[in-house]
Write an enzyme that holds these catalytic residues in place. Sequence first.
Site, short mmCIF file in Angstrom:
data_model
loop_
_atom_site.label_atom_id
_atom_site.label_comp_id
_atom_site.label_asym_id
_atom_site.label_seq_id
_atom_site.Cartn_x
_atom_site.Cartn_y
_atom_site.Cartn_z
N HIS A 9 0.83 -1.21 0.00
CA HIS A 9 0.00 0.00 0.00
C HIS A 9 0.86 1.26 0.00
O HIS A 9 1.94 1.29 0.59
CB HIS A 9 -1.03 0.01 1.14
CG HIS A 9 -0.46 0.01 2.52
ND1 HIS A 9 -0.11 1.18 3.17
CD2 HIS A 9 -0.20 -0.99 3.39
CE1 HIS A 9 0.33 0.88 4.39
NE2 HIS A 9 0.31 -0.44 4.55
N HIS B 65 4.36 2.67 12.57
CA HIS B 65 3.43 3.78 12.89
C HIS B 65 4.06 4.84 13.80
O HIS B 65 3.34 5.49 14.55
CB HIS B 65 2.14 3.24 13.55
CG HIS B 65 1.30 2.40 12.63
ND1 HIS B 65 0.05 1.97 12.98
CD2 HIS B 65 1.53 1.91 11.39
CE1 HIS B 65 -0.45 1.22 12.00
NE2 HIS B 65 0.43 1.18 11.02
N GLU C 262 -5.19 1.91 2.99
CA GLU C 262 -5.04 0.70 3.79
C GLU C 262 -5.12 1.01 5.28
O GLU C 262 -5.78 0.31 6.04
CB GLU C 262 -3.69 0.03 3.47
CG GLU C 262 -3.52 -1.37 4.08
CD GLU C 262 -2.97 -1.39 5.51
OE1 GLU C 262 -3.02 -2.46 6.15
OE2 GLU C 262 -2.51 -0.33 6.00
N ASP D 274 3.40 -6.51 3.42
CA ASP D 274 3.05 -5.40 4.30
C ASP D 274 3.47 -5.67 5.75
O ASP D 274 2.84 -5.20 6.68
CB ASP D 274 1.54 -5.10 4.21
CG ASP D 274 1.16 -3.85 4.98
OD1 ASP D 274 2.05 -3.00 5.22
OD2 ASP D 274 -0.02 -3.71 5.36
#
Lengths: 468, 468
Positions: A287, A431, A333, A361
């Site tokens: 993504h 993240h 995503e 991913d």
Amino acid sequence: MFGRNAVLLLMAILETTLSIPASKLTSHNTDIDSQIKAYENVSQKIINFVTKGEGKHQTFNRLAAMTDKFGNRLVGSETLENVIDYMLDQFKADGLENVHAEQVSNIAHWVRGKESATLLKPRHYEMSMLGLGGSIGTSAEGITAEVLVVHSFDELHARAAEAKGKIVVFDQAYVSYGVTVAYRDYGAYEASKVGGVASLIRSIAPFSINSPHTGWQDYKNGTVKVPTACITIEDAEMLSRMAARGDRIVIHLYMEAQNLPRATSRNTVAEIVGTTNPEQVVLVSGHLDSWDVGQGAMDDGGGAFISWQVLSIMRQLKLRAKRTVRAVLWTGEEVGLTGSRQYYNTHKVNISKYDMVMESDIGTFKPNGLKFTGNDEAFAIVEKIMQLLKPINASTLYHTADGGDISFWIKNGVPGGSLSNDNAEYFYFHHSNGDTITVENPDDLDLCAALWAVVAYVVADMDEMLPR
Amino acid sequence: MFGRNAVLLLMAILETTLSIPASKLTSHNTDIDSQIKAYENVSQKIINFVTKGEGKHQTFNRLAAMTDKFGNRLVGSETLENVIDYMLDQFKADGLENVHAEQVSNIAHWVRGKESATLLKPRHYEMSMLGLGGSIGTSAEGITAEVLVVHSFDELHARAAEAKGKIVVFDQAYVSYGVTVAYRDYGAYEASKVGGVASLIRSIAPFSINSPHTGWQDYKNGTVKVPTACITIEDAEMLSRMAARGDRIVIHLYMEAQNLPRATSRNTVAEIVGTTNPEQVVLVSGHLDSWDVGQGAMDDGGGAFISWQVLSIMRQLKLRAKRTVRAVLWTGEEVGLTGSRQYYNTHKVNISKYDMVMESDIGTFKPNGLKFTGNDEAFAIVEKIMQLLKPINASTLYHTADGGDISFWIKNGVPGGSLSNDNAEYFYFHHSNGDTITVENPDDLDLCAALWAVVAYVVADMDEMLPR
């Protein structure tokens, strides 16, 4: 010597020493064996091209050029749309085929704005924090409230009477991402149910240098939405110790986060069209959208760019398979697989033509093999294909692909594969502001691209589609 | 069989298999052997006390209580003085003796203020940064300038003509802290010499999650002072790639940093007074001041608190040595060993009474032994003492203590020891927001305290001072 017992012994030795599952040994198919053997040369050519030929470090250099130029790419942002335009230009310049974008609509569009979490009591301290995706903001004055620290949903339920009007801090232990992410997903929901006015979760990570890790969260229907953010492992542990000592803890939380009107974006597509069966497809993907922190180089720049590299290698080596190899760089995503879901709904009418769907991913560190979902016969075939990756020590076929963006196809019977790699440190960076190209190793990315290209090309070029 | 050759062979085998340096074998001293053997019981008692007795996790809990209550402690700050008062109270409450503070004057007093480094070209991006200690600030408008990226002082010298009016970014490779810290120390000086208007150095660290690492820097006389800060490994690498692509890089640097009038502070002292030779001293130490980021739990809360723990264990176990064991928690270490230098100057008149000086300032992870500076005879004795720590696998005596706060004594002939520990990750956290109590392991701190206490107590209690 070569009687039944000797063969059984030999099989046992092979299983033990080479870790070849019995499925391989029981599904002999000379035709498939010889077909796959015939790919040894081209497979080695792909490996040589990326490890010591003109393709060396191409994936890294292309990925670094993109992340340096644009940074992170939250869906809904102008930057992501600029990156999609940039990728379309790059694909065309690279000589790929059928380069185009496919519109995706009705995507969650969240923006962070300014935010802070300030410990007021027992001492003044600015905490490192990140609002969670989808969270509402606070009022302009923010929320000042006492804190209830808990270590599990069970503890929160047991102490529900103490939660009213408080900011609930979850200092849950990290078990694994899959298990512990429940606190990011549902911390606000659970806090709200017992009258909490906000929730702060300990970042979902096994290691920290004072690093908060954001991610999507879900308000469930029927509860009051309360603001929610993540704090660092360090600060969650500190608040936990303070609470254990009986300190009164007060935090001021301020968040300008907003959920804006639903956005549109695009999946980015390119192909190397097949020769004899162009309507049949092997799909490789990652993504392109990312969180709005760090650079999204790992999540999922690496997966997206090795998928580009599959087509790029084929074009540069003048390889064209019987079937079409298609790269799709998903959008949306991070906010709930929106791009890949809409792609599935649009294209599922042709599901019988999808030979195999692949996504990377979960890191593009040193590859060790492929994770695969499919029937036993397909598993046995792909396992043989994986032997072509022995020269780079990445030949193991594991059970069960990751799912994610390709889950819609897999659930409906299409064989699926995801990259398996030495990603023990993946959640150190995931993240967070630590997700940058520095995490990616140029040589490892080359090996990932080689594995991805060999699997996609050979599956796309064999006489038959994989059985399902 | 037991002729000279056999003995030589036996010695060679012992050296090879047990790693016992020849010094031990050549300095036989039955008296010292039997003296040290007599400490086996007390040594085991100390170990049991901290690993499974009432002392278990005491060091961690005390250190966490202090860092949670106060946070970091830059010299010159009110917080550090509050912590010193707190420590004096803690020492008294713990029943230590001669608890007092000794004034230290004329200490560099630097304050950070607000600061930022914003990439303006080729794209807008807020960099994670920390001003370096001692740096001047910018004007209120900040500095907006083009960037020259270099990878070494040599490259800067070779490209001196390009540096005028620019912000010099050093993207030097990390070799080791001792080697690479030269870029933090002298980056601003070297940049200024060639007409640079500021310098930004890549943080001195082997690993990063977007983490800047501050620290002291030195302007040398005769050059214009320019503002200087550290940026992350990730951003230094990005700027380096941008420069290699020929991008024009422009950064806006803003720093409110100030060097205030010189400050006063205090070294914090406590003792367990000796029985027969109270005027003779074994000194254990760490520094109490820290940088103004993170919590200073590792640098050097751990070293300071295991030094407190030596006295605390002795008091709790009712151990009193022939000589005095003194703990000193230094002030002003981070700005140039100021507290320890003044302590030396005040007390050097009694240097002949200082039996051994010890400091832990390079981590309190799992201990593996002691680093020692002293003559061969002293080395052989301390090596035998270290055998008492075999039960906790921390019995190796290495050559050469670290120096730092105890260097003044060591240079003048006093035997010196520093804690050796498994500190491979020390510079992940050093001088960053990641230096928190989360880095410290309660069990490892117990082992460090045991080692520290056994060495200090036994050296202080032997019949003779260590030879020098």
